[in-house]
Scaffold this motif. Structure first.
Motif, PDB file in Angstrom:
ATOM      1  N   GLY A 181      23.973  47.344  49.414  1.00  0.00           N
ATOM      2  CA  GLY A 181      24.303  45.962  49.741  1.00  0.00           C
ATOM      3  C   GLY A 181      23.245  44.945  49.382  1.00  0.00           C
ATOM      4  O   GLY A 181      23.466  43.738  49.564  1.00  0.00           O
ATOM      5  N   MET A 182      22.107  45.348  48.865  1.00  0.00           N
ATOM      6  CA  MET A 182      21.044  44.409  48.531  1.00  0.00           C
ATOM      7  C   MET A 182      21.308  43.766  47.176  1.00  0.00           C
ATOM      8  O   MET A 182      22.006  44.308  46.321  1.00  0.00           O
ATOM      9  CB  MET A 182      19.683  45.128  48.527  1.00  0.00           C
ATOM     10  CG  MET A 182      19.293  45.747  49.869  1.00  0.00           C
ATOM     11  SD  MET A 182      17.649  46.494  49.849  1.00  0.00           S
ATOM     12  CE  MET A 182      16.632  45.019  49.674  1.00  0.00           C
ATOM     13  N   ASP A 183      20.732  42.569  46.981  1.00  0.00           N
ATOM     14  CA  ASP A 183      20.844  41.851  45.717  1.00  0.00           C
ATOM     15  C   ASP A 183      19.869  42.482  44.715  1.00  0.00           C
ATOM     16  O   ASP A 183      18.656  42.413  44.900  1.00  0.00           O
ATOM     17  CB  ASP A 183      20.532  40.374  45.920  1.00  0.00           C
ATOM     18  CG  ASP A 183      20.881  39.530  44.699  1.00  0.00           C
ATOM     19  OD1 ASP A 183      20.964  40.098  43.594  1.00  0.00           O
ATOM     20  OD2 ASP A 183      21.052  38.315  44.836  1.00  0.00           O
ATOM     21  N   PHE A 184      20.399  43.079  43.660  1.00  0.00           N
ATOM     22  CA  PHE A 184      19.532  43.802  42.730  1.00  0.00           C
ATOM     23  C   PHE A 184      18.609  42.863  41.962  1.00  0.00           C
ATOM     24  O   PHE A 184      17.480  43.237  41.622  1.00  0.00           O
ATOM     25  CB  PHE A 184      20.405  44.594  41.754  1.00  0.00           C
ATOM     26  CG  PHE A 184      19.635  45.574  40.913  1.00  0.00           C
ATOM     27  CD1 PHE A 184      18.753  46.464  41.501  1.00  0.00           C
ATOM     28  CD2 PHE A 184      19.789  45.609  39.539  1.00  0.00           C
ATOM     29  CE1 PHE A 184      18.036  47.369  40.734  1.00  0.00           C
ATOM     30  CE2 PHE A 184      19.080  46.506  38.766  1.00  0.00           C
ATOM     31  CZ  PHE A 184      18.196  47.390  39.369  1.00  0.00           C
ATOM     32  N   SER A 185      19.056  41.644  41.691  1.00  0.00           N
ATOM     33  CA  SER A 185      18.194  40.693  40.984  1.00  0.00           C
ATOM     34  C   SER A 185      16.962  40.349  41.804  1.00  0.00           C
ATOM     35  O   SER A 185      15.871  40.150  41.257  1.00  0.00           O
ATOM     36  CB  SER A 185      18.980  39.425  40.637  1.00  0.00           C
ATOM     37  OG  SER A 185      19.456  38.794  41.814  1.00  0.00           O
ATOM     38  N   GLN A 186      17.092  40.275  43.138  1.00  0.00           N
ATOM     39  CA  GLN A 186      15.932  40.003  43.980  1.00  0.00           C
ATOM     40  C   GLN A 186      14.968  41.190  43.965  1.00  0.00           C
ATOM     41  O   GLN A 186      13.741  41.001  43.986  1.00  0.00           O
ATOM     42  CB  GLN A 186      16.389  39.706  45.405  1.00  0.00           C
ATOM     43  CG  GLN A 186      17.184  38.405  45.546  1.00  0.00           C
ATOM     44  CD  GLN A 186      17.593  38.128  46.979  1.00  0.00           C
ATOM     45  OE1 GLN A 186      17.296  38.896  47.882  1.00  0.00           O
ATOM     46  NE2 GLN A 186      18.290  37.011  47.180  1.00  0.00           N
ATOM     47  N   LEU A 187      15.501  42.404  43.944  1.00  0.00           N
ATOM     48  CA  LEU A 187      14.625  43.568  43.848  1.00  0.00           C
ATOM     49  C   LEU A 187      13.853  43.571  42.534  1.00  0.00           C
ATOM     50  O   LEU A 187      12.654  43.894  42.499  1.00  0.00           O
ATOM     51  CB  LEU A 187      15.454  44.847  43.961  1.00  0.00           C
ATOM     52  CG  LEU A 187      16.139  45.104  45.308  1.00  0.00           C
ATOM     53  CD1 LEU A 187      17.075  46.299  45.198  1.00  0.00           C
ATOM     54  CD2 LEU A 187      15.105  45.349  46.394  1.00  0.00           C
ATOM     55  N   LEU A 188      14.525  43.187  41.444  1.00  0.00           N
ATOM     56  CA  LEU A 188      13.846  43.138  40.154  1.00  0.00           C
ATOM     57  C   LEU A 188      12.821  42.027  40.102  1.00  0.00           C
ATOM     58  O   LEU A 188      11.767  42.164  39.471  1.00  0.00           O
ATOM     59  CB  LEU A 188      14.882  42.953  39.034  1.00  0.00           C
ATOM     60  CG  LEU A 188      15.820  44.127  38.774  1.00  0.00           C
ATOM     61  CD1 LEU A 188      16.892  43.733  37.778  1.00  0.00           C
ATOM     62  CD2 LEU A 188      15.051  45.338  38.267  1.00  0.00           C
ATOM     63  N   ALA A 189      13.121  40.897  40.776  1.00  0.00           N
ATOM     64  CA  ALA A 189      12.175  39.774  40.774  1.00  0.00           C
ATOM     65  C   ALA A 189      10.864  40.151  41.441  1.00  0.00           C
ATOM     66  O   ALA A 189       9.803  39.604  41.099  1.00  0.00           O
ATOM     67  CB  ALA A 189      12.805  38.570  41.468  1.00  0.00           C
ATOM     68  N   ALA A 190      10.915  41.083  42.387  1.00  0.00           N
ATOM     69  CA  ALA A 190       9.691  41.507  43.076  1.00  0.00           C
ATOM     70  C   ALA A 190       8.923  42.556  42.287  1.00  0.00           C
ATOM     71  O   ALA A 190       7.821  42.941  42.690  1.00  0.00           O
ATOM     72  CB  ALA A 190      10.036  42.056  44.459  1.00  0.00           C
ATOM     73  N   GLY A 191       9.472  43.047  41.176  1.00  0.00           N
ATOM     74  CA  GLY A 191       8.826  44.078  40.376  1.00  0.00           C
ATOM     75  C   GLY A 191       8.230  43.520  39.107  1.00  0.00           C
ATOM     76  O   GLY A 191       8.086  42.298  38.937  1.00  0.00           O
TER      77      GLY A 191
END
Length: 460
Positions: A181-191
């Protein structure tokens, strides 16, 4: 015979016969006996004479209806009762199947067609239950394999939220915690930015990123598809650092073997000839010394060319893309090698590094002449294939075996006794630096075709 007698058709036939006999009896009773006699007796009575005479025919019809209607209702109930029970049971079964419950079955001991239908329904339910069980087992096996694979797998829906993620992806993006359920773009932005940019490009890629104080190499594979009628996207992140390290070590070992072999092939004759020249000089036999020195020079030049070839491959500069007009390019290429142009070149200029592509074509055409076929059959064709420029060099030699085709583009791989294994590898390196690719294929009737696919992007 007993099955035919107990069939639904036979039962309906018997009921219709009963209904027909009952109708005939009622008709006989109204028209022959005893209804006419009763009506006649009623007419002889003075109190009922007027009323009875006026109700003779209609009274008979009324009596027939009174008798036939209950009989018809009873017969219809007898006929439709099992059908109605079966329809209600089937309605419940369909509702159960719709909810994913295949344990529903119908109990019946009938031996007619309805009984056969019930048995077929129960067999269908048993088949669905077994298939459901097998499907659950396969899903469990697949989930176990996917969850424990070292490749990080992330499935996102149409709005970019994570619909499924395995254990490797949780450790890669969220320190082992769930990604559901998490936003994958936000996870990528933190990487790392390189990882985010590669995913946003929507293409497969091989990239290196800084992670955990070191450099990690990933191969990214992306695919879009529809799941349950809705668009989804699957991203696979495979760590390639160890694999590339092993390949790098294997490549270096191969380079060392090739260089050692070539150096030994040149240095051994040079050492022997130097010793022979010194012995001839000591004896005063100077007439043979020029031949000795010429052979030494030839071997030294060969060794110099060998080393220069490796150096040029290692120091290949980035291509400088620019529009290239075909007539002067082909005229310059014809000065270095001989070929047959199959068709007119495209009118639109090509966009590539003219010096590098010219070197590639010189090597490919030279290889085609050395293949052993008819030199007049060495051909060059240039066509526009969509957004790609397609350049093909073909010959009528013996072609390549499947094993050679699989390894021909690898550096330092050569089937020639004096080959360096850099010709096709250099063609691949230059073509991929242009963003294209090289294809090798055997031709029908004999020969090899080498195809360069160069994307025609606007030069910077």
């Amino acid at each position: 015979m007993w099955r035919w007698l107990t069939s639904l058709r036979m039962r309906l036939t018997i009921l219709l016969v009963v209904a027909g006999v009952a109708g005939a009896l009622i008709y006989a009773g109204v028209s022959r006996w005893p209804v006419p006699q009763v009506l006649h007796w009623l007419r002889t009575q003075e109190a009922f004479s007027t009323h009875a005479s006026s109700a003779g025919v209609y009274g008979g019809v009324l009596i027939s209806l009174v008798v036939l209607l209950p009989l018809a209702l009873w017969l219809a109930g007898v006929v439709m009762a099992p059908v109605s029970r079966l329809l209600r049971a089937l309605e419940g079964a369909v509702a159960s199947y719709r909810d994913g419950d295949f344990s529903f079955s119908i109990a019946a001991s009938r031996r007619d067609e309805l009984g056969q239908l019930i048995r077929m329904h129960n067999a269908l339910g048993q088949t669905l239950r077994e298939q459901r069980q097998h499907l659950v087992q396969r899903e469990l096996l697949l989930d176990t394999v996917v969850q424990n694979t070292p490749v990080a797998l992330v499935l996102t829906d149409a709005i970019g939220r994570v619909a499924y993620a395995n254990i490797a992806s949780r450790h890669l993006f969220n320190n082992g915690r769930s990604l559901q359920g998490m936003d994958f773009s936000q996870l990528l932005a933190a990487g790392p930015d390189a990882l985010r940019q590669a995913v946003e490009s929507g293409e497969d890629a091989l990239l290196s990123v800084e992670m955990d104080g070191g450099e990690e190499t990933f191969h990214l594979s992306q695919r879009a598809f529809r799941l349950q009628g809705r668009p989804h996207r699957l991203q696979l992140f495979r760590r390639m650092t160890r694999e590339l390290s092993r390949q790098e070590v294997a490549t270096w070992k191969r380079v060392i073997r090739v260089i050692s072999h070539e150096l030994n092939n040149s240095l051994a004759p040079i050492s022997s000839l130097a010793h022979s020249g010194a012995e001839l000089a000591r004896r005063g036999d100077v007439a043979r010394l020029p031949g000795v020195f010429a052979t030494i020079g030839e071997r030294a030049n060969h060794l110099h060319g060998f080393i220069a070839g490796y150096a040029s491959f290692a120091k290949l500069p980035a291509p400088r893309l620019a529009p290239v007009e075909w007539p002067p390019f082909l005229d310059a290429l014809a000065l270095h090698c001989r070929f047959r142009l199959l068709a007119e070149a495209p009118e639109r200029p090509g966009i590539f590094d003219a010096v590098q592509i010219e070197q590639v074509l010189i090597n490919l055409i030279k290889n085609a002449h050395e293949a052993g076929g008819d030199e007049d059959e060495v051909s060059l064709s240039i066509t526009q294939a969509g957004r790609d420029l397609r350049i093909e060099v073909a010959d009528r030699g013996p072609g390549m075996s499947e094993t050679v085709l699989a390894q021909a583009l690898l550096p330092f791989y050569s089937t020639k006794r004096a080959g360096t294994g850099l010709g096709l590898a250099l063609a691949r390196e230059i073509t991929e630096a242009h963003g294209g690719r090289v294809l090798l294929a055997n031709r029908e009737g004999g020969g090899l075709r080498v195809t360069l696919l160069l994307p025609q992007a606007t030069p910077r």
